[in-house]
Scaffold this motif. Structure first.
Motif, PDB file in Angstrom:
ATOM      1  N   ASP A 152     -11.695  -3.782 -25.486  1.00 57.84           N
ATOM      2  CA  ASP A 152     -11.766  -2.548 -25.666  1.00 57.84           C
ATOM      3  C   ASP A 152      -9.755  -2.935 -25.812  1.00 57.84           C
ATOM      4  O   ASP A 152      -8.910  -2.570 -24.386  1.00 57.84           O
ATOM      5  CB  ASP A 152     -11.999  -2.014 -24.280  1.00 57.84           C
ATOM      6  CG  ASP A 152     -13.753  -1.560 -23.860  1.00 57.84           C
ATOM      7  OD1 ASP A 152     -13.924  -1.221 -24.633  1.00 57.84           O
ATOM      8  OD2 ASP A 152     -14.208  -2.308 -23.265  1.00 57.84           O
ATOM      9  N   GLY A 153      -8.992  -2.743 -26.925  1.00 57.36           N
ATOM     10  CA  GLY A 153      -8.038  -3.371 -27.126  1.00 57.36           C
ATOM     11  C   GLY A 153      -7.113  -5.275 -26.932  1.00 57.36           C
ATOM     12  O   GLY A 153      -8.357  -5.536 -26.796  1.00 57.36           O
ATOM     13  N   ILE A 154      -6.465  -5.210 -26.597  1.00 52.95           N
ATOM     14  CA  ILE A 154      -6.057  -6.896 -26.816  1.00 52.95           C
ATOM     15  C   ILE A 154      -5.217  -6.661 -25.882  1.00 52.95           C
ATOM     16  O   ILE A 154      -4.249  -6.310 -25.538  1.00 52.95           O
ATOM     17  CB  ILE A 154      -5.409  -6.595 -28.477  1.00 52.95           C
ATOM     18  CG1 ILE A 154      -5.522  -6.256 -29.360  1.00 52.95           C
ATOM     19  CG2 ILE A 154      -4.066  -8.369 -28.032  1.00 52.95           C
ATOM     20  CD1 ILE A 154      -4.846  -6.265 -30.590  1.00 52.95           C
ATOM     21  N   ASN A 155      -6.126  -7.187 -25.120  1.00 49.07           N
ATOM     22  CA  ASN A 155      -5.999  -7.963 -23.548  1.00 49.07           C
ATOM     23  C   ASN A 155      -5.650  -9.920 -23.505  1.00 49.07           C
ATOM     24  O   ASN A 155      -5.314  -9.713 -22.468  1.00 49.07           O
ATOM     25  CB  ASN A 155      -6.710  -7.373 -22.490  1.00 49.07           C
ATOM     26  CG  ASN A 155      -7.206  -5.875 -22.962  1.00 49.07           C
ATOM     27  OD1 ASN A 155      -5.786  -5.119 -22.004  1.00 49.07           O
ATOM     28  ND2 ASN A 155      -7.976  -5.422 -23.220  1.00 49.07           N
ATOM     29  N   SER A 156      -5.941 -10.345 -24.159  1.00 49.52           N
ATOM     30  CA  SER A 156      -6.407 -11.862 -24.478  1.00 49.52           C
ATOM     31  C   SER A 156      -6.114 -12.697 -25.930  1.00 49.52           C
ATOM     32  O   SER A 156      -5.674 -11.364 -26.932  1.00 49.52           O
ATOM     33  CB  SER A 156      -7.582 -12.410 -23.963  1.00 49.52           C
ATOM     34  OG  SER A 156      -8.410 -11.979 -25.015  1.00 49.52           O
ATOM     35  N   HIS A 157      -5.765 -13.650 -25.826  1.00 48.97           N
ATOM     36  CA  HIS A 157      -5.814 -13.960 -26.986  1.00 48.97           C
ATOM     37  C   HIS A 157      -7.354 -14.270 -27.543  1.00 48.97           C
ATOM     38  O   HIS A 157      -6.959 -14.262 -28.810  1.00 48.97           O
ATOM     39  CB  HIS A 157      -5.105 -16.345 -26.610  1.00 48.97           C
ATOM     40  CG  HIS A 157      -3.546 -16.318 -26.303  1.00 48.97           C
ATOM     41  ND1 HIS A 157      -3.678 -17.204 -25.245  1.00 48.97           N
ATOM     42  CD2 HIS A 157      -2.686 -15.614 -27.162  1.00 48.97           C
ATOM     43  CE1 HIS A 157      -2.120 -17.218 -25.493  1.00 48.97           C
ATOM     44  NE2 HIS A 157      -1.671 -16.138 -26.450  1.00 48.97           N
ATOM     45  N   PHE A 158      -7.935 -13.850 -26.712  1.00 42.88           N
ATOM     46  CA  PHE A 158      -9.454 -14.474 -27.708  1.00 42.88           C
ATOM     47  C   PHE A 158      -9.088 -12.522 -28.624  1.00 42.88           C
ATOM     48  O   PHE A 158      -9.651 -12.737 -29.421  1.00 42.88           O
ATOM     49  CB  PHE A 158     -10.050 -14.508 -27.183  1.00 42.88           C
ATOM     50  CG  PHE A 158     -11.778 -14.290 -27.378  1.00 42.88           C
ATOM     51  CD1 PHE A 158     -12.380 -14.830 -27.890  1.00 42.88           C
ATOM     52  CD2 PHE A 158     -12.671 -12.710 -28.357  1.00 42.88           C
ATOM     53  CE1 PHE A 158     -13.546 -14.710 -28.993  1.00 42.88           C
ATOM     54  CE2 PHE A 158     -13.665 -12.723 -28.230  1.00 42.88           C
ATOM     55  CZ  PHE A 158     -14.303 -14.173 -28.731  1.00 42.88           C
ATOM     56  N   ASP A 159      -9.228 -11.608 -27.830  1.00 44.92           N
ATOM     57  CA  ASP A 159      -9.474 -10.574 -28.587  1.00 44.92           C
ATOM     58  C   ASP A 159      -7.933 -10.471 -30.011  1.00 44.92           C
ATOM     59  O   ASP A 159      -8.456 -10.104 -30.906  1.00 44.92           O
ATOM     60  CB  ASP A 159      -8.788  -9.201 -27.650  1.00 44.92           C
ATOM     61  CG  ASP A 159      -9.206  -8.858 -26.455  1.00 44.92           C
ATOM     62  OD1 ASP A 159     -10.667  -9.849 -26.066  1.00 44.92           O
ATOM     63  OD2 ASP A 159      -8.898  -8.645 -25.442  1.00 44.92           O
TER      64      ASP A 159
END
Length: 265
Positions: free
Chosen positions: A70-77
């Motif tokens: 659901d979007g880029i919210n972390s380094h993992f995303d």
């Protein structure tokens, strides 16, 4: 059991098992129903207006994981997107997202982070074994599509649309891109260099823009290299300061693929 007329207690037990994630086919067999609709009808009957949410939660429970990007919210995303833009793919069924790599540690990292088991594809020749992670989720596929990860994406990739809030994770998108379709090697005169390969020049032009204007690199080139498959576009740089910036901004900690992390150092 082999019957279709259930008591109220049996119907409630069926609904509980459904909510716990028991596969629908198993419930059909256990309670003697011929169609999935018969199971869903029992869920609707006993869950009322909340049945749609119950069905969604049951799907998650059956899968055993819930990662819909659901979007880029972390380094993992960000890292996951970088890998999907390069080595990832959408299957012809249209609701599976997959990635195959020869680096098991990277696939294992994705697998453990998401909660979905990966499979090993044994090689019958001198090539390395491959490791595959398949995620079946239409919402995930639709979300990836917004960023350019579509079926047969190789020639379609271009600029990746990001919000201002997502741009702070750009270095880890770049890390995923390099881990997917890049390498780090010494030049003929011993200096370190990095390269990123793509069938899409537009995509590499976007990567170049990111490296120059967001990660403040210089001396980056894009050229075309012919091969037996019509050729590839290659982004490259052997500027030593660029390598240091990659280490500081993108490869600042062990994360995902160890091989290229170690090669940079």
């Amino acid at each position: 059991m082999g019957y279709k007329k259930l008591s109220n207690e049996q119907e409630l037990q069926l609904v509980k098992e459904y909510m716990d994630g028991v596969p629908v086919k198993d419930l059909m067999s256990k309670y003697g129903f011929a169609t999935k609709k018969s199971i869903i009808d029992k869920v609707k009957k006993h869950c009322g207006e909340e049945y749609e949410q119950i069905i969604k939660e049951a799907r998650v429970n059956r899968k055993g994981y819930n990662y819909t990007f659901d979007g880029i919210n972390s380094h993992f995303d960000a890292y996951f997107l970088g890998l999907m833009l390069t080595d990832g793919y959408i299957t012809t069924r249209g609701y599976d997202a997959g990635i195959d790599l020869t680096d098991e540690d990277c696939i294992k990292f994705l697998s453990e982070s998401i909660g979905k088991k990966y499979t090993t594809i044994k090689s019958n020749n001198e090539r390395k074994d491959r490791y595959r992670l398949i995620l079946t989720d239409k919402t995930l596929v639709n979300n990836l599509e917004k960023y350019g990860v579509v079926q047969n994406k190789s020639l379609k990739l271009g600029r990746v649309p990001l919000t201002p809030e997502e741009e702070k994770f750009l270095p880890y998108i770049i890390r995923g891109i390099i881990d997917g379709d890049g390498n780090v090697t010494p030049t003929s005169y011993g200096a370190p260099s990095f390269k990123i390969y793509s069938a899409s020049k537009d995509f590499l032009e976007w990567v170049k823009d990111v490296l120059e204007n967001k990660m403040y690199m210089i001396d980056i080139q894009i050229h075309f290299t012919p091969n037996e498959y019509n050729g590839m576009w290659v982004l490259s740089s052997s500027n030593h300061n660029n390598i240091l910036k990659l280490i500081a901004l993108s490869y600042d900690k062990p994360f995902g693929m160890n091989r290229k992390y170690n090669e940079l150092r």
